[in-house]
Design an enzyme around this catalytic site. Structure first.
Site, PDB file in Angstrom:
ATOM      1  N   ILE A  72       0.820  -1.218   0.000  1.00  0.00           N
ATOM      2  CA  ILE A  72       0.000   0.000   0.000  1.00  0.00           C
ATOM      3  C   ILE A  72       0.850   1.264   0.000  1.00  0.00           C
ATOM      4  CG2 ILE A  72      -2.008  -1.112   1.022  1.00  0.00           C
ATOM      5  CD1 ILE A  72      -1.202   0.186   3.717  1.00  0.00           C
ATOM      6  N   HIS A 124       8.407 -11.158   4.762  1.00  0.00           N
ATOM      7  CA  HIS A 124       7.882 -10.698   3.482  1.00  0.00           C
ATOM      8  C   HIS A 124       9.035 -10.183   2.630  1.00  0.00           C
ATOM      9  CE1 HIS A 124       7.629  -7.317   6.289  1.00  0.00           C
ATOM     10  NE2 HIS A 124       7.685  -6.482   5.269  1.00  0.00           N
ATOM     11  N   HIS A 134      10.220  -7.912  -0.463  1.00  0.00           N
ATOM     12  CA  HIS A 134       9.880  -6.767  -1.308  1.00  0.00           C
ATOM     13  C   HIS A 134      10.491  -6.979  -2.688  1.00  0.00           C
ATOM     14  CE1 HIS A 134       8.597  -3.923   1.932  1.00  0.00           C
ATOM     15  NE2 HIS A 134       9.383  -4.685   2.662  1.00  0.00           N
ATOM     16  N   GLY A 163      12.003  -6.830   7.316  1.00  0.00           N
ATOM     17  CA  GLY A 163      11.444  -7.510   8.472  1.00  0.00           C
ATOM     18  C   GLY A 163      11.367  -6.725   9.767  1.00  0.00           C
TER      19      GLY A 163
END
Length: 130
Positions: free
Chosen positions: A30, A93, A95, A86
């Site tokens: 987002i 996750h 990127h 992290g």
């Protein structure tokens, strides 16, 4: 408590899905650094990437590679940068971000994006991931 990513997977929070399978999801972030910035996230809540089981780590890398190719098709750039930070969310996750130089991976440049733009980007990428 569930991470924000688990809440997105469980549809408790909105997310712009690019890809999903039984082990991971790929969503638009987002607050992208650049258009096309996505996150590859394991379904299992694991805090630190060094704790990923080997098979899951391999799967995430394969999905990341496939996703990066789709991102580069839609958002041409010299490279698709990869980063595992992290710090902000205690759930692994990866990127993936289109970049033309090292400075393009500066997270200080991240800006909120509209849901409409993220949905459009997700749709374009998802079509290439089928």
């Amino acid at each position: 408590m569930s991470s924000v990513f688990t809440k997105i997977m469980n549809q408790e929070l909105p997310g712009h899905f690019v890809y999903e399978d039984d082990q991971c999801i790929v969503i638009m972030t987002i607050e992208p650094i650049n258009p096309g910035h996505v996150l590859v996230i394991p379904r299992e809540e694991i805090n630190h990437w060094v704790d990923l089981p080997e098979a899951l780590a391999s799967h995430l890398m394969l999905v990341s590679q496939r996703t990066a190719k789709a991102v580069q098709s839609v958002f041409p750039a010299k490279r698709i940068g990869m980063s595992i930070v992290g710090i902000e969310v205690p759930h692994v996750h990866i990127h993936l971000c289109p970049i033309n130089g090292v400075s393009d991976m500066n997270f200080a440049n991240a800006c909120a994006e509209t849901a409409e733009v993220l949905a459009d980007h997700a749709q374009q990428l998802s079509a290439l991931m089928q």
